[in-house]
Design a protein around this motif. Structure first.
Motif, PDB file in Angstrom:
ATOM      1  N   LYS A 245       0.806  -1.184   0.163  1.00 23.99           N
ATOM      2  CA  LYS A 245      -0.031   0.134  -0.011  1.00 23.99           C
ATOM      3  C   LYS A 245       0.877   1.184   0.032  1.00 23.99           C
ATOM      4  CE  LYS A 245      -2.187  -1.030   3.687  1.00 23.99           C
ATOM      5  NZ  LYS A 245      -3.055  -0.758   4.988  1.00 23.99           N
ATOM      6  N   ALA A 246       2.165   1.252   0.584  1.00 19.98           N
ATOM      7  CA  ALA A 246       2.755   2.547   0.793  1.00 19.98           C
ATOM      8  C   ALA A 246       4.093   2.716   0.014  1.00 19.98           C
ATOM      9  CB  ALA A 246       3.324   2.312   2.244  1.00 19.98           C
ATOM     10  N   ALA A 247       3.996   1.781  -1.000  1.00 21.33           N
ATOM     11  CA  ALA A 247       5.226   1.958  -2.077  1.00 21.33           C
ATOM     12  C   ALA A 247       5.202   3.166  -2.728  1.00 21.33           C
ATOM     13  CB  ALA A 247       5.525   0.769  -2.984  1.00 21.33           C
ATOM     14  N   VAL A 248       6.183   4.031  -3.054  1.00 26.30           N
ATOM     15  CA  VAL A 248       6.114   5.286  -3.733  1.00 26.30           C
ATOM     16  C   VAL A 248       7.241   5.432  -4.351  1.00 26.30           C
ATOM     17  CG1 VAL A 248       6.685   7.698  -3.177  1.00 26.30           C
ATOM     18  CG2 VAL A 248       5.001   6.267  -1.768  1.00 26.30           C
ATOM     19  N   LEU A 249       7.237   6.178  -5.844  1.00 21.81           N
ATOM     20  CA  LEU A 249       8.052   6.510  -6.697  1.00 21.81           C
ATOM     21  C   LEU A 249       8.521   7.985  -6.459  1.00 21.81           C
ATOM     22  CD1 LEU A 249       7.095   4.763 -10.029  1.00 21.81           C
ATOM     23  CD2 LEU A 249       9.158   4.432  -8.517  1.00 21.81           C
ATOM     24  N   LEU A 250       9.862   8.278  -6.363  1.00 23.62           N
ATOM     25  CA  LEU A 250      10.228   9.783  -6.089  1.00 23.62           C
ATOM     26  C   LEU A 250      10.928  10.258  -7.397  1.00 23.62           C
ATOM     27  CD1 LEU A 250      10.620  11.760  -3.629  1.00 23.62           C
ATOM     28  CD2 LEU A 250      12.603  10.594  -3.223  1.00 23.62           C
ATOM     29  N   MET A 251      10.740  11.354  -7.652  1.00 21.61           N
ATOM     30  CA  MET A 251      11.442  12.032  -8.869  1.00 21.61           C
ATOM     31  C   MET A 251      11.686  13.428  -8.584  1.00 21.61           C
ATOM     32  SD  MET A 251       8.552   9.822 -11.194  1.00 21.61           S
ATOM     33  CE  MET A 251       7.538  10.146  -9.621  1.00 21.61           C
ATOM     34  N   ARG A 252      12.703  13.987  -9.461  1.00 18.61           N
ATOM     35  CA  ARG A 252      12.683  15.255  -9.636  1.00 18.61           C
ATOM     36  C   ARG A 252      12.686  16.059 -10.734  1.00 18.61           C
ATOM     37  NH1 ARG A 252      16.998  18.090  -5.520  1.00 18.61           N
ATOM     38  NH2 ARG A 252      16.266  20.061  -5.653  1.00 18.61           N
ATOM     39  N   LEU A 253      11.813  17.021 -10.823  1.00 21.64           N
ATOM     40  CA  LEU A 253      11.684  17.499 -12.188  1.00 21.64           C
ATOM     41  C   LEU A 253      12.130  19.156 -12.107  1.00 21.64           C
ATOM     42  CD1 LEU A 253       9.439  15.221 -12.091  1.00 21.64           C
ATOM     43  CD2 LEU A 253       8.127  16.592 -13.870  1.00 21.64           C
ATOM     44  N   ASP A 254      12.280  19.808 -13.172  1.00 26.57           N
ATOM     45  CA  ASP A 254      12.292  21.250 -13.328  1.00 26.57           C
ATOM     46  C   ASP A 254      11.047  21.780 -12.544  1.00 26.57           C
ATOM     47  OD1 ASP A 254      12.567  23.795 -13.663  1.00 26.57           O
ATOM     48  OD2 ASP A 254      13.680  23.743 -15.561  1.00 26.57           O
ATOM     49  N   PRO A 255      11.321  22.636 -11.686  1.00 23.00           N
ATOM     50  CA  PRO A 255      10.112  23.300 -10.762  1.00 23.00           C
ATOM     51  C   PRO A 255       9.153  23.802 -11.930  1.00 23.00           C
ATOM     52  CG  PRO A 255      11.856  23.494  -9.399  1.00 23.00           C
ATOM     53  CD  PRO A 255      12.520  22.695 -10.922  1.00 23.00           C
ATOM     54  N   GLY A 256       9.747  24.567 -13.070  1.00 24.46           N
ATOM     55  CA  GLY A 256       8.913  25.087 -13.936  1.00 24.46           C
ATOM     56  C   GLY A 256       7.950  24.126 -14.843  1.00 24.46           C
ATOM     57  N   GLU A 265      -0.266  22.953  -4.214  1.00 24.40           N
ATOM     58  CA  GLU A 265       0.864  23.774  -4.676  1.00 24.40           C
ATOM     59  C   GLU A 265       2.242  23.393  -3.601  1.00 24.40           C
ATOM     60  OE1 GLU A 265      -2.670  25.938  -6.095  1.00 24.40           O
ATOM     61  OE2 GLU A 265      -1.857  25.030  -4.271  1.00 24.40           O
ATOM     62  N   ASN A 266       1.886  23.096  -2.518  1.00 24.35           N
ATOM     63  CA  ASN A 266       3.106  22.691  -1.687  1.00 24.35           C
ATOM     64  C   ASN A 266       3.402  21.196  -1.305  1.00 24.35           C
ATOM     65  OD1 ASN A 266       0.785  22.325  -0.167  1.00 24.35           O
ATOM     66  ND2 ASN A 266       1.584  23.307   1.559  1.00 24.35           N
ATOM     67  N   TRP A 267       2.865  20.626  -1.904  1.00 22.45           N
ATOM     68  CA  TRP A 267       2.919  19.110  -1.937  1.00 22.45           C
ATOM     69  C   TRP A 267       4.304  18.439  -2.457  1.00 22.45           C
ATOM     70  CZ3 TRP A 267      -2.064  15.765  -2.651  1.00 22.45           C
ATOM     71  CH2 TRP A 267      -3.100  16.093  -1.629  1.00 22.45           C
ATOM     72  N   SER A 268       4.795  19.295  -3.127  1.00 22.67           N
ATOM     73  CA  SER A 268       6.593  19.035  -3.560  1.00 22.67           C
ATOM     74  C   SER A 268       7.380  19.966  -2.936  1.00 22.67           C
ATOM     75  CB  SER A 268       6.505  19.018  -5.110  1.00 22.67           C
ATOM     76  OG  SER A 268       6.297  20.323  -5.341  1.00 22.67           O
ATOM     77  N   TYR A 269       8.781  19.468  -3.145  1.00 20.71           N
ATOM     78  CA  TYR A 269       9.818  20.236  -2.790  1.00 20.71           C
ATOM     79  C   TYR A 269      10.894  20.187  -3.766  1.00 20.71           C
ATOM     80  CZ  TYR A 269      13.980  21.718   0.194  1.00 20.71           C
ATOM     81  OH  TYR A 269      14.835  22.347   0.515  1.00 20.71           O
ATOM     82  N   ILE A 329      10.882  18.661   3.854  1.00 19.42           N
ATOM     83  CA  ILE A 329      12.205  18.332   4.303  1.00 19.42           C
ATOM     84  C   ILE A 329      12.337  18.470   5.780  1.00 19.42           C
ATOM     85  CG2 ILE A 329      13.453  18.406   2.099  1.00 19.42           C
ATOM     86  CD1 ILE A 329      14.733  20.929   3.545  1.00 19.42           C
ATOM     87  N   ASP A 330      12.900  17.858   6.755  1.00 16.97           N
ATOM     88  CA  ASP A 330      13.105  17.722   8.123  1.00 16.97           C
ATOM     89  C   ASP A 330      14.224  18.926   8.169  1.00 16.97           C
ATOM     90  OD1 ASP A 330      15.260  16.417   7.728  1.00 16.97           O
ATOM     91  OD2 ASP A 330      14.402  14.795   8.996  1.00 16.97           O
TER      92      ASP A 330
END
Length: 354
Positions: A245-256, A265-269, A329-330
């Motif tokens: 249930k909890a498996a996640v994919l993490l990716m980084r894109l250009d914020p633009g 809007e604040n669900w990403s970093y 982030i913490d």
């Protein structure tokens, strides 16, 4: 010089004979008519000439059908009497053994009874029918209905009440084990609630799958993909169920390139986004990421999601976007969850509010 007659023809070019083109050099021989040998003489069975044998065969067929009913009932009893304990593998062997034997008995007895019925009691005279490829006329179709009536008469289905009733009972009882077993596969609790809540909580660190090492935001470069599990999952006894249930994919894109939905809007970093890895079609793991187009592909049925646009479905059978995990982030720079998913994860065929 060889003589030619009218019945055998050979020539240096193709000739036409009896409406067919015959290649050169082929001998054409006269057709020799033959008489239809007809059907072989009918050999009556013992049940056709001896009423006692007929009644005995009828009782034997019904006995097989009753045995099938017993097998179906035994399979349900075996399912209840031998529950499977996930911590004791021997219970799996016992349950499978008795379930398999009882279901095999039910199916085998039903099949033997049907075959024995057709071999010993159904009228077995030989018939010849001409085949045709066109739709039959209304008269032919009415004859087909009459043929069904005749088949009913010859098989004795309505006349032989003992066979009919035992067969109906066997056919009614046989699906019951499957219904009981399949119905029990459904979770006891509401699937919507089970899939709505995962291990993700506010402040839970995102860790690498399968090492469990926490992930810093600086570790996630643009175009990279991380397979992620919540911190502490590897220490749980039911870690496989929770990971599903909890498996996640993490990716980084250009914020633009990101186009978050209203309120998200604040669900990403800094362009880093996290989405459920469980496809919303039938629950396969989504794992193929195309950096240039920002597309996620499910390898099972080719559902394609657009990461730049809230993982909306752009192709395939999936009916809704992948749920997004809000992240931040913490104080040590590690990526953490802001909360659990805001909607159930997994396939959309579960009953759920949209």
């Amino acid at each position: 010089m060889a003589e030619h007659d009218d019945e055998a023809v050979t020539s240096s070019s193709a000739v036409e004979k009896h409406g067919m083109t015959v290649p050169s050099g082929t001998a054409v021989l006269p057709a020799e008519p033959f008489e239809n040998p007809g059907e072989p003489p009918h050999r009556p069975r013992r049940t056709d000439v001896d009423p006692k044998k007929e009644r005995l065969a009828e009782r034997q067929v019904a006995t097989f059908f009753y045995i099938s009913i017993v097998g179906s009932v035994l399979s349900i009893a075996a399912y209840i009497a031998f529950p499977i304990d996930s911590s004791d593998f021997s219970t799996v062997r016992s349950a499978n053994l008795f379930l398999g034997l009882s279901i095999a008995l039910a199916l085998l007895a039903l099949g033997i009874g049907a075959v024995y019925w057709s071999k010993s009691l159904v009228v077995d005279r030989e018939i010849s029918e001409e085949r045709h490829s066109t739709r039959g006329s209304d008269a032919t179709r009415s004859k087909a209905v009459e043929a069904f009536r005749l088949a009913d008469k010859e098989s004795g289905f309505n006349r032989r009440s003992l066979i009919r009733n035992s067969l109906i009972g066997a056919l009614v009882a046989f699906p019951l084990p499957g219904i009981i077993l399949v119905r029990d596969l459904a979770p006891a609790a509401d699937p919507n609630e089970l899939l709505r809540h995962t291990m993700w909580r506010k402040g839970t660190r995102l860790t690498k799958d399968p090492t469990g090492l926490p992930i810093k935001a600086s570790d996630v470069t643009q175009g990279s993909v991380f397979h992620v599990i919540p911190d502490g999952l590897l220490d749980k006894e039911d870690k496989l169920e929770e990971k599903a249930k909890a498996a996640v994919l993490l990716m980084r894109l250009d914020p633009g390139d990101l186009h978050p939905a209203k309120g998200q809007e604040n669900w990403s970093y800094q362009g880093i986004v996290a989405y459920s890895k469980i496809c919303t079609h039938v629950g396969c793991p989504v794992a193929l990421y195309e950096q240039q187009t920002h597309h996620l592909l499910c390898p099972c049925h080719q559902s394609t999601f657009d990461v730049a646009n809230n993982c909306e479905v752009i192709f395939g059978p999936a009916s809704r976007p992948l749920p997004q995990l809000p992240i931040s982030i913490d104080s040590d720079g590690y990526l953490v969850a802001q909360s659990d998913f805001h909607e159930p994860v997994g396939p959309s065929f579960w009953e759920r509010e949209r």
